[in-house]
Design a protein around this motif. Structure first.
Motif, mmCIF file in Angstrom:
data_model
loop_
_atom_site.group_PDB
_atom_site.id
_atom_site.type_symbol
_atom_site.label_atom_id
_atom_site.label_comp_id
_atom_site.label_asym_id
_atom_site.label_seq_id
_atom_site.Cartn_x
_atom_site.Cartn_y
_atom_site.Cartn_z
ATOM 1 N N UNK A 346 30.709 84.373 43.126
ATOM 2 C CA UNK A 346 30.044 84.552 41.841
ATOM 3 C C UNK A 346 29.063 85.725 41.817
ATOM 4 N N UNK A 347 29.565 86.910 42.097
ATOM 5 C CA UNK A 347 28.689 88.073 41.927
ATOM 6 C C UNK A 347 28.407 88.327 40.452
ATOM 7 N N UNK A 348 27.215 88.789 40.158
ATOM 8 C CA UNK A 348 26.892 89.187 38.797
ATOM 9 C C UNK A 348 26.000 90.423 38.845
ATOM 10 N N UNK A 349 25.978 91.145 37.753
ATOM 11 C CA UNK A 349 25.251 92.405 37.688
ATOM 12 C C UNK A 349 23.802 92.152 37.270
ATOM 13 N N UNK A 351 20.082 93.046 35.864
ATOM 14 C CA UNK A 351 19.560 93.911 34.812
ATOM 15 C C UNK A 351 18.070 93.616 34.635
ATOM 16 N N UNK A 352 17.463 94.142 33.563
ATOM 17 C CA UNK A 352 16.028 93.949 33.385
ATOM 18 C C UNK A 352 15.668 92.507 33.030
ATOM 19 N N UNK A 353 16.666 91.683 32.705
ATOM 20 C CA UNK A 353 16.404 90.302 32.335
ATOM 21 C C UNK A 353 16.643 89.333 33.481
ATOM 22 N N UNK A 354 17.659 89.581 34.302
ATOM 23 C CA UNK A 354 18.029 88.648 35.367
ATOM 24 C C UNK A 354 18.264 89.409 36.666
ATOM 25 N N UNK A 355 17.663 88.928 37.740
ATOM 26 C CA UNK A 355 17.884 89.465 39.080
ATOM 27 C C UNK A 355 17.919 88.295 40.052
ATOM 28 N N UNK A 356 18.180 88.577 41.329
ATOM 29 C CA UNK A 356 18.185 87.480 42.301
ATOM 30 C C UNK A 356 17.347 87.840 43.518
ATOM 31 N N UNK A 357 16.935 86.813 44.249
ATOM 32 C CA UNK A 357 16.059 86.998 45.406
ATOM 33 C C UNK A 357 16.846 87.232 46.691
ATOM 34 N N UNK A 358 17.811 86.361 46.952
ATOM 35 C CA UNK A 358 18.518 86.395 48.237
ATOM 36 C C UNK A 358 19.913 86.972 48.123
ATOM 37 N N UNK A 359 20.335 87.314 46.920
ATOM 38 C CA UNK A 359 21.666 87.900 46.750
ATOM 39 C C UNK A 359 22.789 86.932 47.054
ATOM 40 N N UNK A 360 22.583 85.652 46.785
ATOM 41 C CA UNK A 360 23.635 84.659 47.023
ATOM 42 C C UNK A 360 24.800 84.919 46.073
ATOM 43 N N UNK A 361 25.980 85.114 46.612
ATOM 44 C CA UNK A 361 27.148 85.360 45.762
ATOM 45 C C UNK A 361 28.346 84.503 46.154
ATOM 46 N N UNK A 362 28.076 83.454 46.933
ATOM 47 C CA UNK A 362 29.154 82.543 47.316
ATOM 48 C C UNK A 362 28.585 81.143 47.521
ATOM 49 N N UNK A 363 29.259 80.155 46.967
ATOM 50 C CA UNK A 363 28.878 78.757 47.141
ATOM 51 C C UNK A 363 30.093 77.968 47.589
ATOM 52 N N UNK A 364 29.904 77.095 48.560
ATOM 53 C CA UNK A 364 30.996 76.253 49.051
ATOM 54 C C UNK A 364 30.585 74.781 48.980
ATOM 55 N N UNK A 365 31.556 73.956 48.640
ATOM 56 C CA UNK A 365 31.371 72.510 48.604
ATOM 57 C C UNK A 365 32.547 71.873 49.345
ATOM 58 N N UNK A 366 32.271 70.856 50.145
ATOM 59 C CA UNK A 366 33.349 70.076 50.744
ATOM 60 C C UNK A 366 32.833 68.673 51.023
ATOM 61 N N UNK A 367 33.747 67.710 50.922
ATOM 62 C CA UNK A 367 33.314 66.341 51.121
ATOM 63 C C UNK A 367 34.455 65.352 51.076
ATOM 64 N N UNK A 368 34.091 64.072 51.023
ATOM 65 C CA UNK A 368 35.084 62.998 51.021
ATOM 66 C C UNK A 368 34.509 61.811 50.257
ATOM 67 N N UNK A 369 35.407 61.007 49.699
ATOM 68 C CA UNK A 369 34.976 59.767 49.045
ATOM 69 C C UNK A 369 35.883 58.632 49.490
ATOM 70 N N UNK A 370 35.361 57.427 49.399
ATOM 71 C CA UNK A 370 36.155 56.224 49.625
ATOM 72 C C UNK A 370 35.686 55.155 48.648
ATOM 73 N N UNK A 371 36.636 54.439 48.080
ATOM 74 C CA UNK A 371 36.322 53.381 47.126
ATOM 75 C C UNK A 371 37.277 52.212 47.330
ATOM 76 N N UNK A 372 36.724 51.007 47.301
ATOM 77 C CA UNK A 372 37.528 49.796 47.468
ATOM 78 C C UNK A 372 37.323 48.878 46.268
ATOM 79 N N UNK A 373 38.430 48.321 45.766
ATOM 80 C CA UNK A 373 38.385 47.298 44.722
ATOM 81 C C UNK A 373 39.004 46.028 45.305
ATOM 82 N N UNK A 374 38.230 44.961 45.278
ATOM 83 C CA UNK A 374 38.734 43.710 45.859
ATOM 84 C C UNK A 374 38.600 42.587 44.839
ATOM 85 N N UNK A 375 39.703 41.884 44.614
ATOM 86 C CA UNK A 375 39.724 40.761 43.678
ATOM 87 C C UNK A 375 39.234 39.511 44.386
ATOM 88 N N UNK A 376 37.958 39.181 44.177
ATOM 89 C CA UNK A 376 37.410 37.967 44.783
ATOM 90 C C UNK A 376 38.089 36.731 44.222
#
Length: 684
Positions: A346-349, A351-376
């Motif tokens: 996500x690079x962006x240009x 200007x006089x209105x918006x700038x960035x501090x650390x120059x972050x231009x990439x974000x990553x997410x990874x994970x897992x989920x688990x769900x159980x449905x049990x008929x009591x």
């Protein structure tokens, strides 16, 4: 005006009775409540009956979308009771659930066939650029409430999943032409056919041109639009156990917008008339494989590319999503688990209105989920529990557990309860961007008696903060559904407690007041003024606020015969901050919102039908007057292949403002007008 006041007066009386029951929002559309075979997938990530789902889910049917005469996905969401939806101008919208809506709302996850369409810069949706052929939508599943366990971060207030038709159901040619008093033309075309014996496809294209509204706020109207879209979908089923879906879409958007943004010359907000241009490409492929009668698996790959240009931000985003899921059943136990990976460039240009501090231009997410449905107790009592564990580039690991209980005392009744935790990851804007905002007047800090200095506006910047914490919400929900013969009732209540909520605090060390005062005391006025021009007031984003949201919604559906159907809904919400001393709200403010909702469809004669939507909105969250809105559509199906419809929109409200929270966005709203749209459709 009398009608507006009377409707809100009635809402006030209703509030007393609903508040005694407690707090929340609910759902399920007419036919979904009356037909327990309606299947949904968004709430539990597996197909199951909407009626017996332990969540507040509403299914917006394709029939209602078509009958309403809506021209966009955003407009069609007005048909969903309990959704907070405000129109900023002819193109832009503020939409959310269980919260205060803004153009850059970041707590609502929006997907098309399971593919996220959010903007990674602010974690929200540009609704004006979401151009999906409404005639190819099968249904829209709306979950009001937390969906973090299954869908991950930022599904805090709700999930909207737009599910399009399988191409096997669109093996025809379709042409649709619309024209209105503000709509110059909207032309849609689609063609579909078989691919041998194992598959089908469709291709589509559209082009749209619209005029400006009659009146803008503080500026002349500038919300005209030109938009073009094209895409295709392929569905292939080599065997009964294997299916493959591939789809592609491209949308070009060019709209006018009025803005309020900083002027470099005077360090003060100035009005601008600007163009918003955007190119949006999306590609998605999904493989579903039934392994046995007890289990199946799904693999989905999604790619997106977004380029946009506007005064305050030029964006160039690319995203890649990989999702894998396994669903299994072992007697009374249903087990679902999955893995996910997302990469955003996500690079962006700057200007006089918006700038960035650390120059972050990439974000990553990874994970897992688990769900159980049990008929009591099979067919009567079910417990559902699980957790989502996900890593992100900004705040590391986050987990989102949930537990739900479903009790079905009879075939006509369902009671459900839920406790869940959701996490909102800070957007890149909040974490790393510095945004120039309206300047700070010297006289707000000290006075000199010299008007030129006292009235001087010092450059002021809203600073992103790498120490900001993820917002964490715990929600308690209770729901009840009843369905019998030709009517049904749906109620859901909720109370959400959030901590680490974003707020704003002034950085008192960002400007050297002592040095300026010393220069003034010694009579060095020119030097003091020069130091002021070089100074900068900083407002820091912090995450130290708490937020409590309570609400309630009831929906009554009635269908006395096959020719008439109706829904009556009422919702309310209280939104309360608890702020630390010296801080102020960043999104929304303490407010109360109430909404009364009536939707009805009537088959007058064999070829003629009427559809109406009435909404009475009473809220102090948007700095506007309360208003009543009525949309009516007449449809004439004068042959099996050809139909004509005439829609009148905003018939009661007339010219009105729906959103005026301009301190939260660059956007300057327009007055919303009465409009008329004529549409001719032919399918053969």
């Amino acid at each position: 005006m009398k009608l507006q006041y009377s409707a809100c007066y009635v809402l006030g009386l209703l509030t007393a009775s609903v508040s005694a029951v407690a707090n929340s929002l609910s759902s399920l559309d007419l036919e979904s409540l009356m037909d327990t075979d309606v299947q949904v997938t968004s709430a539990m990530k597996r197909a199951q009956s909407a009626f017996s789902t332990a969540a507040s889910i509403y299914v917006l049917r394709k029939q209602d979308i078509r009958a309403s005469g809506a021209v966009s996905v955003a407009e069609s969401l007005k048909l969903v009771p309990g959704i907070q939806i405000r129109q900023l101008d002819s193109n832009q919208w503020a939409i959310t659930a269980r919260g205060v809506a803004g153009r850059y709302t970041s707590k609502l996850l929006v997907m098309v066939d399971g593919q996220s369409v959010y903007n990674p810069m602010f974690a929200g949706v540009y609704w004006e650029a979401l151009d999906i052929p409404l005639y190819d939508i099968e249904r829209i599943e709306v979950i009001r409430g937390q969906g973090g366990l299954l869908w991950g971060n930022n599904a805090v207030n709700g999930v909207i999943n737009i599910i399009t038709k399988n191409s096997i159901d669109t093996r025809t040619a379709l042409v649709q032409v619309s024209r209105g008093d503000q709509l110059n033309y909207d032309v849609d075309m689609r063609y579909g056919d078989d691919i041998g014996n194992d598959g089908s496809y469709r291709v589509y294209g559209s082009i749209r041109d619209a005029d400006t509204s009659k009146r803008g706020l503080d500026l002349t109207a500038n919300d005209d639009s030109q938009q073009g879209s094209a895409g295709f979908r392929l569905d292939i089923a080599p065997s009964d156990d294997l299916s493959i879906l591939t789809q592609f879409s491209y949308t070009h958007t060019n709209i006018g917008q009025n803005l309020k943004a900083l002027s470099q010359e005077v360090n003060q907000n100035t009005f601008y008339q600007d163009r918003f241009k955007r190119d949006d490409l999306r590609l998605m492929a999904r493989l579903e494989h039934r392994l046995s009668t007890r289990s199946n698996q799904m693999l989905q790959l999604s790619w997106g590319h977004q380029d946009s240009q506007q005064l305050y931000l030029n964006e160039h985003f690319k995203s890649l999503d990989i999702d894998y899921q396994m669903n299994s059943a072992f007697g009374d136990l249903q087990l679902d688990w999955g893995l996910n990976y997302r990469n955003n460039d996500l690079p962006y240009e700057e200007n006089w209105l918006i700038s960035n501090d650390r120059g972050i231009d990439n974000l990553r997410y990874y994970g897992a989920f688990i769900q159980a449905q049990y008929a009591l107790v099979p067919n009567h009592l079910t417990v559902i529990f699980g957790n989502k564990l996900e890593h992100n580039s900004l705040t590391s690991w986050e987990n989102q557990p949930a537990a739900r209980l479903l009790w079905q005392p009879s075939e006509q009744q369902v009671v459900w309860a839920a406790v869940s935790k959701a996490v909102r990851i800070p957007s890149l804007t909040e974490f790393d961007s510095d945004s120039a905002v309206n300047g700070s007047r010297v006289a707000d800090y000290f006075t000199t008696g010299i008007d030129a200095i006292d009235q001087y506006m010092v450059r002021t910047v809203l600073n992103g903060n790498q120490s900001v914490q993820p917002e964490k919400s715990r929600s308690y929900e209770l729901g009840y559904r009843f369905s019998r013969h030709n009517w049904s009732f749906d109620l859901a209540l909720f109370h959400t407690q959030s901590r680490n909520v974003i707020a704003v605090t002034p950085n008192t060390n960002s400007i050297d007041i002592d040095s300026i005062a010393s220069l003034l005391a010694s009579g060095q006025f020119a030097e003091a003024q020069q130091l002021l021009t070089e100074s900068q007031v900083e407002l820091d984003i912090v995450s130290n606020a708490d937020l409590n949201t309570k609400g309630g919604e009831a929906v009554l559906s009635w269908r006395p015969n096959r020719r008439f159907r109706s829904e009556f809904g009422y919702s309310q919400m209280a939104y309360r901050y608890r702020l630390q001393e010296g801080t102020s709200e960043a999104i929304g403010f303490d407010s109360d919102s109430r909404q009364f909702f009536v939707k009805a469809g009537w088959q007058l004669f064999k070829q003629h039908s009427l559809f109406g939507l009435f909404r009475s909105l009473c809220s102090d969250a948007y700095r506007t007057d309360n208003f009543d809105a009525l949309d009516v559509t007449w449809h004439w199906q004068f042959s099996p292949q050809t139909g004509l419809s005439l829609s009148g929109k905003n018939l009661l409200a007339g010219e009105h403002l729906e959103y005026r929270n301009t301190s939260e966005t660059y956007t300057q709203p327009h007055y919303i007008d009465k409009t008329v749209v004529l549409r001719l459709s032919a399918e053969f």
